[in-house]
Design a protein around this motif. Structure first.
Motif, PDB file in Angstrom:
ATOM      1  N   GLU A  48      -3.891  -4.535  21.375  1.00 33.52           N
ATOM      2  CA  GLU A  48      -2.831  -3.607  21.794  1.00 33.52           C
ATOM      3  C   GLU A  48      -2.285  -2.886  20.568  1.00 33.52           C
ATOM      4  O   GLU A  48      -2.071  -3.492  19.527  1.00 33.52           O
ATOM      5  N   GLU A  58      -3.922 -11.845  11.812  1.00 36.62           N
ATOM      6  CA  GLU A  58      -4.015 -12.663  13.028  1.00 36.62           C
ATOM      7  C   GLU A  58      -5.488 -12.813  13.447  1.00 36.62           C
ATOM      8  O   GLU A  58      -5.935 -13.918  13.789  1.00 36.62           O
ATOM      9  N   MET A  62      -7.951 -16.044  13.974  1.00 37.14           N
ATOM     10  CA  MET A  62      -8.795 -16.289  15.166  1.00 37.14           C
ATOM     11  C   MET A  62     -10.230 -16.547  14.735  1.00 37.14           C
ATOM     12  O   MET A  62     -10.896 -17.458  15.240  1.00 37.14           O
ATOM     13  N   LEU A  66     -11.417 -20.127  15.857  1.00 31.55           N
ATOM     14  CA  LEU A  66     -12.065 -20.123  17.172  1.00 31.55           C
ATOM     15  C   LEU A  66     -13.448 -19.474  17.152  1.00 31.55           C
ATOM     16  O   LEU A  66     -14.389 -19.987  17.758  1.00 31.55           O
TER      17      LEU A  66
ATOM     18  N   ALA B  25      -9.164 -18.597  25.737  1.00 31.50           N
ATOM     19  CA  ALA B  25      -8.770 -19.620  24.771  1.00 31.50           C
ATOM     20  C   ALA B  25      -7.702 -19.117  23.798  1.00 31.50           C
ATOM     21  O   ALA B  25      -6.923 -19.914  23.275  1.00 31.50           O
ATOM     22  N   LEU B  26      -7.664 -17.802  23.559  1.00 38.24           N
ATOM     23  CA  LEU B  26      -6.743 -17.272  22.542  1.00 38.24           C
ATOM     24  C   LEU B  26      -5.284 -17.635  22.803  1.00 38.24           C
ATOM     25  O   LEU B  26      -4.618 -18.177  21.911  1.00 38.24           O
ATOM     26  N   LEU B  29      -4.332 -21.115  22.031  1.00 37.29           N
ATOM     27  CA  LEU B  29      -4.233 -21.417  20.602  1.00 37.29           C
ATOM     28  C   LEU B  29      -3.062 -20.688  19.941  1.00 37.29           C
ATOM     29  O   LEU B  29      -2.896 -20.738  18.732  1.00 37.29           O
ATOM     30  N   GLY B  30      -2.267 -19.994  20.771  1.00 32.04           N
ATOM     31  CA  GLY B  30      -1.080 -19.343  20.229  1.00 32.04           C
ATOM     32  C   GLY B  30      -1.310 -17.921  19.739  1.00 32.04           C
ATOM     33  O   GLY B  30      -0.439 -17.336  19.098  1.00 32.04           O
ATOM     34  N   PHE B  31      -2.474 -17.336  20.073  1.00 28.77           N
ATOM     35  CA  PHE B  31      -2.740 -15.966  19.652  1.00 28.77           C
ATOM     36  C   PHE B  31      -2.411 -14.995  20.777  1.00 28.77           C
ATOM     37  O   PHE B  31      -2.748 -15.246  21.938  1.00 28.77           O
ATOM     38  N   GLY B  32      -1.793 -13.875  20.435  1.00 32.34           N
ATOM     39  CA  GLY B  32      -1.471 -12.863  21.442  1.00 32.34           C
ATOM     40  C   GLY B  32      -1.985 -11.507  21.025  1.00 32.34           C
ATOM     41  O   GLY B  32      -2.556 -11.344  19.944  1.00 32.34           O
ATOM     42  N   GLY B  33      -1.788 -10.493  21.879  1.00 37.56           N
ATOM     43  CA  GLY B  33      -2.080  -9.110  21.516  1.00 37.56           C
ATOM     44  C   GLY B  33      -3.500  -8.666  21.748  1.00 37.56           C
ATOM     45  O   GLY B  33      -3.823  -7.504  21.517  1.00 37.56           O
TER      46      GLY B  33
END
Lengths: 87, 87
Positions: A48, A58, A62, A66, B25-26, B29-33
């Motif tokens: 976004e 970030e 990842m 992951l 999964a993101l 694991l606390g990832f956003g956006g």
């Protein structure tokens, strides 16, 4: 909308049986001139808003937690221009 | 020695369960956006000599016949600079 690409490749010292299989198949299909093949993964992440340094940091996290296994794989994060027609 | 990269991605209209699994999964694991993830393959081919248009045409053929399934995947061939230190 922006696209961030994460390329994950096996480290040079790690055996890559998939790449070796491709390398072995090439001459059987009549292709020459290739001395080595490595096979890895490519992830395209749609994020976004704009790709700020924060967003890239970030995505690096990842990639490390992951998308790749840092013991056997290296990753490279890059930004790709998305054309309007793609959306 | 030159390196040619073939990026193979599932076509936009094709379901991509691996990409969906990463996307799911993101947030856990606390990832956003991130709004979408597609997973594909990346091949790094080491070719003898310079990358001429003939070599690129040959790699295009490899990509179409061996490295990708053109029914469900798109591929992009690109040339990468290899640093001397890599060798």
């Amino acid at each position: 909308m922006a696209r961030v690409v994460v390329a994950v490749m096996p480290k040079p010292e790690i055996l890559d049986p998939q790449g070796k299989a491709v390398l072995g198949a090439l001459p059987r299909l009549g292709f020459g001139g290739v001395t080595d093949v490595r096979q890895g993964k490519r992830f395209e992440l749609e994020v976004e808003g704009d790709v700020t340094p924060d967003v890239l940091a970030e995505v690096e996290k990842m990639a490390e937690t992951l998308l790749s296994n840092p013991v056997i794989e290296n990753y490279v994060v890059s930004v790709e221009q998305v054309e309007q027609a793609d959306q």
